[in-house]
Design a protein around this motif. Structure first.
Motif, PDB file in Angstrom:
ATOM      1  N   MET B  93       0.853  -1.383   0.160  1.00 41.60           N
ATOM      2  CA  MET B  93      -0.091   0.082   0.140  1.00 41.60           C
ATOM      3  C   MET B  93       0.985   1.355  -0.344  1.00 41.60           C
ATOM      4  O   MET B  93       1.777   1.288   0.817  1.00 41.60           O
ATOM      5  N   HIS B  94       0.520   2.652   0.045  1.00 40.46           N
ATOM      6  CA  HIS B  94       0.932   4.012  -0.126  1.00 40.46           C
ATOM      7  C   HIS B  94       0.803   4.084   1.121  1.00 40.46           C
ATOM      8  O   HIS B  94      -0.529   4.762   1.768  1.00 40.46           O
ATOM      9  N   THR B  95       2.115   4.149   1.652  1.00 45.68           N
ATOM     10  CA  THR B  95       1.652   3.984   3.579  1.00 45.68           C
ATOM     11  C   THR B  95       2.558   5.535   4.031  1.00 45.68           C
ATOM     12  O   THR B  95       3.536   5.828   3.301  1.00 45.68           O
ATOM     13  N   GLY B  96       1.957   6.356   5.231  1.00 43.37           N
ATOM     14  CA  GLY B  96       2.734   7.099   5.596  1.00 43.37           C
ATOM     15  C   GLY B  96       2.360   7.587   6.423  1.00 43.37           C
ATOM     16  O   GLY B  96       2.541   6.331   7.587  1.00 43.37           O
ATOM     17  N   LEU B  97       2.910   8.466   7.317  1.00 43.55           N
ATOM     18  CA  LEU B  97       3.389   7.963   9.213  1.00 43.55           C
ATOM     19  C   LEU B  97       3.332   9.728   9.505  1.00 43.55           C
ATOM     20  O   LEU B  97       4.045  10.105   9.022  1.00 43.55           O
ATOM     21  N   VAL B  98       2.831   9.343  10.729  1.00 36.35           N
ATOM     22  CA  VAL B  98       2.426  10.450  11.404  1.00 36.35           C
ATOM     23  C   VAL B  98       2.770   9.873  12.573  1.00 36.35           C
ATOM     24  O   VAL B  98       2.782   9.483  13.281  1.00 36.35           O
ATOM     25  N   LEU B  99       3.505  10.981  13.483  1.00 38.19           N
ATOM     26  CA  LEU B  99       4.197  11.155  15.234  1.00 38.19           C
ATOM     27  C   LEU B  99       3.312  12.461  15.315  1.00 38.19           C
ATOM     28  O   LEU B  99       3.489  12.930  15.236  1.00 38.19           O
ATOM     29  N   GLY B 100       2.345  11.486  16.629  1.00 40.54           N
ATOM     30  CA  GLY B 100       1.884  12.725  17.638  1.00 40.54           C
ATOM     31  C   GLY B 100       3.112  12.795  18.736  1.00 40.54           C
ATOM     32  O   GLY B 100       2.769  11.630  19.744  1.00 40.54           O
ATOM     33  N   THR B 101       3.458  14.305  18.818  1.00 42.59           N
ATOM     34  CA  THR B 101       4.050  14.233  20.578  1.00 42.59           C
ATOM     35  C   THR B 101       4.367  15.254  21.063  1.00 42.59           C
ATOM     36  O   THR B 101       3.468  15.990  20.333  1.00 42.59           O
ATOM     37  N   ALA B 102       4.127  15.363  22.360  1.00 44.66           N
ATOM     38  CA  ALA B 102       4.541  16.703  22.986  1.00 44.66           C
ATOM     39  C   ALA B 102       5.905  17.168  23.084  1.00 44.66           C
ATOM     40  O   ALA B 102       6.330  18.348  23.048  1.00 44.66           O
ATOM     41  N   ALA B 103       6.453  15.998  23.855  1.00 42.81           N
ATOM     42  CA  ALA B 103       7.758  16.449  23.454  1.00 42.81           C
ATOM     43  C   ALA B 103       9.056  16.231  22.095  1.00 42.81           C
ATOM     44  O   ALA B 103      10.525  16.151  22.988  1.00 42.81           O
ATOM     45  N   GLY B 143       4.552   7.760   1.782  1.00 43.25           N
ATOM     46  CA  GLY B 143       3.073   9.117   2.187  1.00 43.25           C
ATOM     47  C   GLY B 143       3.710   9.753   2.857  1.00 43.25           C
ATOM     48  O   GLY B 143       4.568   9.829   2.841  1.00 43.25           O
ATOM     49  N   PRO B 144       3.188  10.936   2.835  1.00 42.07           N
ATOM     50  CA  PRO B 144       3.242  12.009   3.884  1.00 42.07           C
ATOM     51  C   PRO B 144       4.134  11.463   5.462  1.00 42.07           C
ATOM     52  O   PRO B 144       3.107  10.422   5.813  1.00 42.07           O
ATOM     53  N   ALA B 145       4.881  11.918   6.355  1.00 42.23           N
ATOM     54  CA  ALA B 145       5.194  11.601   6.969  1.00 42.23           C
ATOM     55  C   ALA B 145       5.785  13.417   8.150  1.00 42.23           C
ATOM     56  O   ALA B 145       6.124  14.281   7.670  1.00 42.23           O
ATOM     57  N   PHE B 146       4.900  13.614   8.640  1.00 47.61           N
ATOM     58  CA  PHE B 146       5.126  14.340   9.139  1.00 47.61           C
ATOM     59  C   PHE B 146       5.204  14.214  10.753  1.00 47.61           C
ATOM     60  O   PHE B 146       5.152  13.652  11.651  1.00 47.61           O
ATOM     61  N   VAL B 147       5.474  14.908  11.575  1.00 48.72           N
ATOM     62  CA  VAL B 147       5.365  15.659  13.073  1.00 48.72           C
ATOM     63  C   VAL B 147       4.520  16.104  13.908  1.00 48.72           C
ATOM     64  O   VAL B 147       4.438  17.597  13.270  1.00 48.72           O
ATOM     65  N   THR B 148       2.613  15.968  14.371  1.00 52.16           N
ATOM     66  CA  THR B 148       2.380  17.055  14.802  1.00 52.16           C
ATOM     67  C   THR B 148       2.448  17.085  16.664  1.00 52.16           C
ATOM     68  O   THR B 148       2.478  16.434  17.315  1.00 52.16           O
ATOM     69  N   ALA B 149       2.597  18.514  16.941  1.00 51.20           N
ATOM     70  CA  ALA B 149       2.736  18.615  18.860  1.00 51.20           C
ATOM     71  C   ALA B 149       2.650  19.129  19.458  1.00 51.20           C
ATOM     72  O   ALA B 149       2.659  20.487  19.962  1.00 51.20           O
ATOM     73  N   ASN B 150       0.586  18.497  19.259  1.00 53.62           N
ATOM     74  CA  ASN B 150      -0.302  19.492  20.566  1.00 53.62           C
ATOM     75  C   ASN B 150       0.123  19.854  21.944  1.00 53.62           C
ATOM     76  O   ASN B 150      -0.823  19.044  22.397  1.00 53.62           O
ATOM     77  N   ALA B 151       0.735  19.221  22.120  1.00 47.07           N
ATOM     78  CA  ALA B 151       0.794  19.038  23.814  1.00 47.07           C
ATOM     79  C   ALA B 151      -0.055  17.238  23.580  1.00 47.07           C
ATOM     80  O   ALA B 151      -0.079  16.862  23.423  1.00 47.07           O
ATOM     81  N   CYS B 152      -0.649  17.459  25.023  1.00 46.09           N
ATOM     82  CA  CYS B 152      -1.786  16.536  25.517  1.00 46.09           C
ATOM     83  C   CYS B 152      -2.693  15.844  24.293  1.00 46.09           C
ATOM     84  O   CYS B 152      -3.371  14.344  24.651  1.00 46.09           O
ATOM     85  N   SER B 153      -3.439  16.622  23.351  1.00 43.98           N
ATOM     86  CA  SER B 153      -3.621  16.015  22.447  1.00 43.98           C
ATOM     87  C   SER B 153      -3.010  15.813  21.417  1.00 43.98           C
ATOM     88  O   SER B 153      -3.764  15.510  19.927  1.00 43.98           O
ATOM     89  N   ALA B 154      -1.491  15.537  20.833  1.00 45.19           N
ATOM     90  CA  ALA B 154      -1.575  15.548  19.592  1.00 45.19           C
ATOM     91  C   ALA B 154      -1.624  13.960  19.256  1.00 45.19           C
ATOM     92  O   ALA B 154      -1.658  14.293  18.150  1.00 45.19           O
ATOM     93  N   GLY B 155      -1.298  13.119  20.078  1.00 40.95           N
ATOM     94  CA  GLY B 155      -1.684  12.047  19.418  1.00 40.95           C
ATOM     95  C   GLY B 155      -3.173  11.774  18.563  1.00 40.95           C
ATOM     96  O   GLY B 155      -3.265  11.320  17.357  1.00 40.95           O
ATOM     97  N   LEU B 156      -3.911  12.597  19.126  1.00 40.79           N
ATOM     98  CA  LEU B 156      -5.765  12.568  18.044  1.00 40.79           C
ATOM     99  C   LEU B 156      -5.913  13.245  17.100  1.00 40.79           C
ATOM    100  O   LEU B 156      -5.916  13.386  16.116  1.00 40.79           O
TER     101      LEU B 156
END
Lengths: 291, 395
Positions: B93-103, B143-156
């Motif tokens: 599959m065409h697969t991407g990756l996203v990491l949700g983390t506070a720090a 696919g897209p690979a990026f990091v979201t750092a939205n504190a305690c809601s970063a994962g969602l």
């Protein structure tokens, strides 16, 4: 995926004036007093804010408001330094003076999304507020997420920001401090043009463009393809496929997310058709204009 | 009108204080929680004022306590393997990756400073794992690979952005990881903000004084429904999404919960499900006095007072507040409850009578003979709110 209209923009950075239609000459060194918070942020209690927040607030305030209800305004902010500088300073404060030396009022600055939080409060962005921190491309990714916020109808407008503060001395990398704010909207305003995603993903392990991106580039109208701009991080190998018009390459030697987006602004503000791609390590994002 | 792509949750991975895999995490929710490790956070030892307690990774994963990259690779591998067992081969599959983390990997620079070494940014950038992780995975990330750092809601936030990527046709599958390790700077910051409970994490408990941080990582595999092979199965379907921002205060929730409520109602509307159709709620529930009270009031306003409300399963007493990973752990708990048709008791010793919610309280089977629905919420610093509605498979 349909796109979003680029409505307005504004930048606050050393050596960068109001005219964003040409690639700025980034200063080799930055005067530490280049930003006057009292003058730029009237009415803001800026003393306890970190620099990224100050710059992001100033750029967002400079970027003209276009009437939209708070529930329909999204905020997407990209920063590659994120919380690294604040944490460095806080850790040294703890090492020297223990817990009581840490300012309670400044403590929230350990959160990488603190700048976005303050801008959301100041600009009343209630739709969503997202911070991306990927190295180098965070500003472009924020632009992509802002477009998605509009595409998914979670918002009608998106305030997209790339903002950075200086790294601590001895960090071994240069980062241009400052911020740029772009306002995206569902509908056109004045002579702003529409921007669409063309691709988002990773190159193959040898720096070759992915098959998907090559197909997308090949399908683009020739007027666009002939004006392809590629913002690439210094030292990132990219092999451009034969048969496609070779892009104008803008190499950016900066570890932050602001400088690469500033390099792209002349293209984003160009009223002629264009393709804009940005590459770091193996990650890429690509956009196409649609007037 | 083009129909939007349905997105399925097809694989899970987890590593936290309760254990080094999904099953250990799930089983722990049926037992009273173990308290935090009193010496989990290493600090400079300057004034003896700092608190050191926290939920460390389980002993079986102790080698990952200082290895952020190894931790996220481990949970991603678990999730990929789980998806493969369910018939979803990500390598096709065409697969991407996203990491949700506070720090991110903030601990790397902290350790170097403790050791008297320099912490150069190119090596210690806490978010550089997004560039190093793909080569450690058994599937090609194209696919897209990026990091979201939205504190305690970063994962969602990461999960919602991943769904949007799939629906926009930019990927057929996404690996979504939420991860955070303990950090002395985070611990000190939370202590200065009086956001820590000195004893234990007690969400919705009358004696709660704050949260207790935990370390952990959880991973999900999202796949486009259209991309499923005929025999493939999924744990559940992501049916509704709601997002909002308080735009009120950098760290405190808007006291009326106006925007938390808006996200919750939007998720239910998006899923086309009435509040009384929901079978279980996994809230954010940090143990912070104001947050729990606001969240409880919002749940009561949407679902009705406690007697009529679906059972609320709170998980942070067991694993601590895992920051950017916490939302993904909540999704995991909800998805497993739907898949196994069982709600664990959770844990709350002395429920706060001022919070009008119905805590799960005891292990209970869920209804049979119909699809089940769950609501999951996260509310992070900056007033970042996300609510999701998950739909379990038909019985």
């Amino acid at each position: 995926m349909s796109g979003a209209h680029l409505l307005t923009c504004a930048a606050v950075a050393p050596g960068v004036g109001e005219d964003l239609s040409r690639v700025p000459d980034f200063p080799p060194s930055v005067d530490p007093d280049w930003f006057d918070a009292a003058q730029r942020l009237p009415g803001v209690r800026h003393r306890y804010l970190n620099d990224t927040t100050r710059y992001a607030l100033a750029a967002a305030r400079q970027c003209a408001d276009v009437g939209v209800s708070p529930e329909r305004l999204a905020l997407c902010l990209g920063t590659s330094v994120g919380d690294a500088s604040v944490r460095h300073v806080f850790d040294h404060t703890l090492a020297r003076g223990g817990l009581d030396a840490l300012s309670t009022v400044s403590a929230p600055n350990i959160s990488a999304n603190i700048a976005a939080a303050h801008v959301a409060i100041d600009r009343q962005a209630h739709a969503l507020c997202s911070t991306v921190t990927s190295p180098f491309l965070a500003g472009f990714e924020a632009l992509m997420l802002g477009m998605q916020a509009i595409q998914t109808r979670r918002a009608d407008h998106a305030l997209v920001i790339a903002a950075e503060e200086a790294l601590p001395e001895g960090a071994g990398a240069a980062v241009l401090p400052g911020a740029i704010a772009l306002r995206l909207g569902r509908g056109a305003s004045g002579n702003g043009h529409r921007l669409q995603p063309l691709g988002w993903g990773r190159l193959d392990p040898h720096g070759q463009l992915s098959e998907r991106l090559i197909v997308a580039l090949a399908r683009a109208p020739s007027a666009h393809a002939e004006r392809t701009r590629l913002v690439v991080a210094a030292g990132t190998p990219v092999t451009w496929p034969k048969g496609l018009p070779f892009p104008e390459v803008l190499t950016c030697n900066d570890a932050g997310a602001l400088a690469p987006l500033l390099c792209a602004m002349p293209t984003l503000l160009d009223h002629r058709p264009f393709i804009l791609a940005a590459v770091y390590a193996h990650r890429y994002v690509a956009f196409i204009s649609d007037r | 009108m083009i129909r939007r792509r349905d997105v399925l949750l097809a694989g899970f991975g987890a590593c936290c204080a309760a254990g080094a895999d999904v099953d250990a995490f799930w089983q722990s929710l049926f037992r009273p929680p173990e308290g935090p490790d009193p010496e989990a956070v290493v600090d400079w030892g300057v004034d003896g004022r700092s608190w050191h307690h926290g939920h460390r990774l389980a002993d079986s994963a102790r080698h990952l306590r200082t290895d952020f990259d190894g931790l996220i690779a481990d949970v991603a591998q678990q999730a990929i393997d789980d998806a493969r067992r369910r018939g979803h081969a990500l390598d096709t599959m065409h697969t991407g990756l996203v990491l949700g983390t506070a720090a991110g990997n903030a601990g790397s620079a902290e350790q170097r400073r403790l050791d008297g070494m320099a912490a150069p940014f190119p090596v210690c950038n806490p978010y550089r794992a997004i560039d190093t992780l793909p080569s450690r995975l058994p599937v090609q990330v194209s696919g897209p690979a990026f990091v979201t750092a939205n504190a305690c809601s970063a994962g969602l936030y990461a999960l919602v952005h991943a769904v949007d990527v799939i629906r926009a046709g930019m990927a057929d599958a996404m690996i979504v990881i939420g991860a955070d390790l303990l950090s002395r700077v985070t611990q000190a910051g939370f202590q200065r903000m009086t956001a820590l409970d000195p004893q234990r994490c007690r969400p919705f408990d009358a004696r709660r004084q704050g949260t207790v941080l935990g370390e952990g990582a959880a991973a999900l595999i999202l796949v486009a429904d259209s991309g499923c092979a005929g025999s493939a199965s999924a744990a559940c379907r992501l049916s509704g999404i709601g997002m909002s921002c308080d735009a009120y205060h950098p760290t405190s929730p808007e006291p009326d919960g106006r925007d938390i409520s808006r996200a919750l109602r939007e998720a239910l509307r998006d899923a086309n499900i009435a509040p009384d159709g929901v079978d279980v709620i996994v809230p954010h529930g940090t143990g912070t006095p104001a947050n729990d009270r606001t969240e409880g009031d919002v749940l009561a306003s949407v679902f009705g007072q406690s007697a009529n409300m679906p059972p609320v399963l709170s998980i942070k007493a067991h694993i601590g507040h895992t920051a950017g990973a916490s939302g993904i752990f909540s999704v995991l708990a909800a998805a497993l409850a739907l898949a196994r048709r069982q709600i664990p008791a959770g844990y709350c010793e002395c429920a706060d009578p001022a919070i009008p919610i119905r805590l799960a309280g005891r292990d209970a089977p869920m209804a049979s003979g119909r699809p089940l629905w769950a609501v999951v919420s996260a509310c992070g610093f900056g007033g970042n709110n996300v609510s999701l509605v998950l739909q379990g498979g038909a019985p």
